[in-house]
Design a protein around this motif. Structure first.
Motif, PDB file in Angstrom:
ATOM      1  N   ASP A 144      31.625  35.315-126.507  1.00  0.00           N
ATOM      2  CA  ASP A 144      31.413  34.017-126.716  1.00  0.00           C
ATOM      3  C   ASP A 144      32.034  33.143-125.741  1.00  0.00           C
ATOM      4  OD1 ASP A 144      30.056  32.254-128.697  1.00  0.00           O
ATOM      5  OD2 ASP A 144      32.030  31.355-128.575  1.00  0.00           O
ATOM      6  N   PRO A 145      31.439  31.981-125.217  1.00  0.00           N
ATOM      7  CA  PRO A 145      32.227  31.263-124.142  1.00  0.00           C
ATOM      8  C   PRO A 145      33.272  30.385-124.873  1.00  0.00           C
ATOM      9  CG  PRO A 145      29.792  30.529-124.659  1.00  0.00           C
ATOM     10  CD  PRO A 145      30.072  31.660-125.414  1.00  0.00           C
ATOM     11  N   THR A 146      33.230  30.125-126.251  1.00  0.00           N
ATOM     12  CA  THR A 146      34.186  29.385-126.507  1.00  0.00           C
ATOM     13  C   THR A 146      35.706  29.900-126.699  1.00  0.00           C
ATOM     14  OG1 THR A 146      33.725  29.855-128.821  1.00  0.00           O
ATOM     15  CG2 THR A 146      32.336  27.968-128.060  1.00  0.00           C
ATOM     16  N   LEU A 147      36.740  28.969-127.128  1.00  0.00           N
ATOM     17  CA  LEU A 147      38.078  29.180-127.017  1.00  0.00           C
ATOM     18  C   LEU A 147      38.598  30.590-127.304  1.00  0.00           C
ATOM     19  CD1 LEU A 147      40.688  27.567-126.113  1.00  0.00           C
ATOM     20  CD2 LEU A 147      41.100  27.269-128.579  1.00  0.00           C
ATOM     21  N   VAL A 148      38.762  31.074-128.676  1.00  0.00           N
ATOM     22  CA  VAL A 148      39.267  32.165-128.838  1.00  0.00           C
ATOM     23  C   VAL A 148      39.003  33.363-128.351  1.00  0.00           C
ATOM     24  CG1 VAL A 148      40.076  33.576-131.047  1.00  0.00           C
ATOM     25  CG2 VAL A 148      40.147  31.193-131.048  1.00  0.00           C
ATOM     26  N   ALA A 149      37.359  33.638-128.105  1.00  0.00           N
ATOM     27  CA  ALA A 149      36.902  34.816-127.563  1.00  0.00           C
ATOM     28  C   ALA A 149      37.659  34.699-125.995  1.00  0.00           C
ATOM     29  CB  ALA A 149      35.453  34.761-127.508  1.00  0.00           C
ATOM     30  N   ILE A 154      40.602  36.619-121.423  1.00  0.00           N
ATOM     31  CA  ILE A 154      41.671  36.575-120.096  1.00  0.00           C
ATOM     32  C   ILE A 154      42.816  37.151-120.569  1.00  0.00           C
ATOM     33  CG2 ILE A 154      43.108  34.697-119.321  1.00  0.00           C
ATOM     34  CD1 ILE A 154      40.745  32.641-119.766  1.00  0.00           C
ATOM     35  N   SER A 155      43.400  37.177-121.601  1.00  0.00           N
ATOM     36  CA  SER A 155      44.694  38.239-121.947  1.00  0.00           C
ATOM     37  C   SER A 155      44.443  39.636-121.487  1.00  0.00           C
ATOM     38  CB  SER A 155      45.006  37.856-123.490  1.00  0.00           C
ATOM     39  OG  SER A 155      45.508  36.326-123.709  1.00  0.00           O
ATOM     40  N   LEU A 237      48.140  33.648-115.002  1.00  0.00           N
ATOM     41  CA  LEU A 237      47.431  33.735-116.408  1.00  0.00           C
ATOM     42  C   LEU A 237      47.819  32.344-116.947  1.00  0.00           C
ATOM     43  CD1 LEU A 237      46.571  34.864-119.044  1.00  0.00           C
ATOM     44  CD2 LEU A 237      48.948  35.745-119.193  1.00  0.00           C
ATOM     45  N   GLN A 238      48.874  31.740-116.757  1.00  0.00           N
ATOM     46  CA  GLN A 238      49.103  30.258-117.152  1.00  0.00           C
ATOM     47  C   GLN A 238      48.095  29.444-116.749  1.00  0.00           C
ATOM     48  OE1 GLN A 238      51.923  29.328-119.065  1.00  0.00           O
ATOM     49  NE2 GLN A 238      51.119  27.144-119.137  1.00  0.00           N
ATOM     50  N   ARG A 239      47.852  29.467-115.219  1.00  0.00           N
ATOM     51  CA  ARG A 239      46.662  28.560-114.876  1.00  0.00           C
ATOM     52  C   ARG A 239      45.288  28.778-115.329  1.00  0.00           C
ATOM     53  NH1 ARG A 239      47.200  30.114-110.343  1.00  0.00           N
ATOM     54  NH2 ARG A 239      45.210  31.669-110.072  1.00  0.00           N
ATOM     55  N   GLU A 240      45.041  30.176-115.500  1.00  0.00           N
ATOM     56  CA  GLU A 240      43.626  30.338-116.273  1.00  0.00           C
ATOM     57  C   GLU A 240      43.516  29.633-117.578  1.00  0.00           C
ATOM     58  OE1 GLU A 240      41.295  33.724-116.029  1.00  0.00           O
ATOM     59  OE2 GLU A 240      42.806  34.851-114.955  1.00  0.00           O
ATOM     60  N   LEU A 241      44.721  30.097-118.475  1.00  0.00           N
ATOM     61  CA  LEU A 241      44.574  29.411-119.945  1.00  0.00           C
ATOM     62  C   LEU A 241      44.594  27.827-119.982  1.00  0.00           C
ATOM     63  CD1 LEU A 241      46.637  31.810-121.558  1.00  0.00           C
ATOM     64  CD2 LEU A 241      44.162  31.698-121.879  1.00  0.00           C
ATOM     65  N   GLU A 242      45.175  27.246-118.807  1.00  0.00           N
ATOM     66  CA  GLU A 242      45.245  25.639-118.925  1.00  0.00           C
ATOM     67  C   GLU A 242      43.758  25.256-118.557  1.00  0.00           C
ATOM     68  OE1 GLU A 242      48.457  24.077-116.885  1.00  0.00           O
ATOM     69  OE2 GLU A 242      50.144  24.878-117.788  1.00  0.00           O
ATOM     70  N   GLU A 243      43.306  25.830-117.600  1.00  0.00           N
ATOM     71  CA  GLU A 243      41.964  25.330-117.189  1.00  0.00           C
ATOM     72  C   GLU A 243      40.983  25.554-118.065  1.00  0.00           C
ATOM     73  OE1 GLU A 243      40.992  27.850-113.822  1.00  0.00           O
ATOM     74  OE2 GLU A 243      42.313  26.450-112.307  1.00  0.00           O
ATOM     75  N   LEU A 244      41.055  26.624-118.868  1.00  0.00           N
ATOM     76  CA  LEU A 244      40.124  26.825-120.322  1.00  0.00           C
ATOM     77  C   LEU A 244      40.468  25.695-121.429  1.00  0.00           C
ATOM     78  CD1 LEU A 244      38.308  28.768-121.894  1.00  0.00           C
ATOM     79  CD2 LEU A 244      40.318  29.740-122.791  1.00  0.00           C
ATOM     80  N   PHE A 245      41.735  25.569-121.458  1.00  0.00           N
ATOM     81  CA  PHE A 245      42.025  24.722-122.626  1.00  0.00           C
ATOM     82  C   PHE A 245      41.611  23.189-122.266  1.00  0.00           C
ATOM     83  CE2 PHE A 245      44.871  26.687-125.938  1.00  0.00           C
ATOM     84  CZ  PHE A 245      44.637  27.949-125.685  1.00  0.00           C
ATOM     85  N   SER A 246      41.799  22.653-120.825  1.00  0.00           N
ATOM     86  CA  SER A 246      41.306  21.477-120.555  1.00  0.00           C
ATOM     87  C   SER A 246      39.895  21.407-120.482  1.00  0.00           C
ATOM     88  CB  SER A 246      42.034  21.321-119.148  1.00  0.00           C
ATOM     89  OG  SER A 246      43.502  21.143-119.243  1.00  0.00           O
TER      90      SER A 246
END
Length: 271
Positions: A144-149, A154-155, A237-246
């Motif tokens: 799913d394209p939304t947050l938790v999935a 990514i993790s 990993l930090q950058r990928e997650l920050e981009e996702l959350f933003s």
């Protein structure tokens, strides 16, 4: 040590759960809970859905594998002055101490899906549900394209492959798998239904700070960062997650975060 117990005791999920309170209460409000209903909240954490269930008058038993979350839930119950809810440690694959057909409603929102042995989990949920009762699950959906999935996807890219025989918790978000598991527990296929639903994470901090909370307190993300640090990839990993959350932040502000996540809502009627 039980690896699942170790995972959820590793961080402090209460820090993430704080962003889930509003949606947890809203979801419970749609479950048709009435005074005196006997409810089992499985994988209850510190009470994100269990406490709203009790506030609606249900008699609630919360069960979670993580001792620290059970203790946090007990503290929240005491602070709220609720007497119709209790928390205990337990394993969704073997609900020893809980009698057959003892609950009108079994609820597991992003909880039991993470337990191993999914067929055992389904059998146990069915076993403790009374005839005429219901089981409600909220499960994240793979791909799913939304947050938790996306956090979990990514993790996983930064984490070593799981051990042989590992069954992904995300398979609880696939309708055919859910049907197979519950029909294997004796439920008729026509008594299982599905709908897509949404759960919003809301917190008064910017997306990058919210990422930091996942890095520091959420077991799966903590494991991913530990593996990434060994490979010199933690910054990636930090950058990928920050981009996702933003990108997914819908608060309209850079200083607060509000991110909806789609999940599969499963309803099983026990006949």
């Amino acid at each position: 040590m039980n690896p699942n117990k170790e995972l959820w005791e590793k961080g402090d999920f209460t820090k993430i759960a704080a962003s889930m309170r509003e949606s947890g209460a809203a979801l419970v409000a749609r479950l048709g809970i009435s005074k005196g209903l006997q409810v089992l909240d499985l994988g209850c954490g510190d009470g994100t859905t269990a406490i709203p269930e009790a506030r609606l008058g249900a008699e609630v038993q919360g069960v979670d594998i993580a001792r620290n979350l059970v203790e946090a839930g007990q503290a929240r119950v005491k602070a709220a002055g609720l007497t119709n809810i209790s928390f205990r440690e337990g394993d969704a694959t073997n609900l020893e101490g809980l009698k057959d057909q003892s609950f009108d409603l079994v609820v597991s929102i992003f909880g039991a899906m993470f337990a191993p042995k999914p067929f055992d989990v389904a059998k146990e949920m069915v076993r403790v549900t009374r005839p005429g009762g219901r089981i409600i699950m909220g499960n994240w959906i793979p791909g799913d394209p939304t947050l938790v999935a996306q956090i979990l996807k990514i993790s996983a890219a930064y984490t070593p492959p799981p051990p042989e025989g590992f069954v992904s918790p995300m398979l609880w978000g696939v309708e055919s798998n859910v049907i197979e598991r519950f029909t294997g527990a004796g439920v008729a296929k026509e008594d299982i239904s599905f709908q897509k639903d949404s759960f919003t994470f809301t917190t008064p901090c910017p997306p990058a700070e919210f990422v930091h909370q996942f890095r520091k307190y959420y077991g799966p993300t903590m494991n991913a960062f530990e593996a990434a640090e060994k490979n010199g990839r933690a910054a990636d990993l930090q950058r990928e997650l920050e981009e996702l959350f933003s990108r997914q932040n819908q608060s309209g502000s850079k200083t607060t975060t509000s991110i909806p996540a789609t999940f599969l809502r499963v309803t099983v009627h026990r006949n």
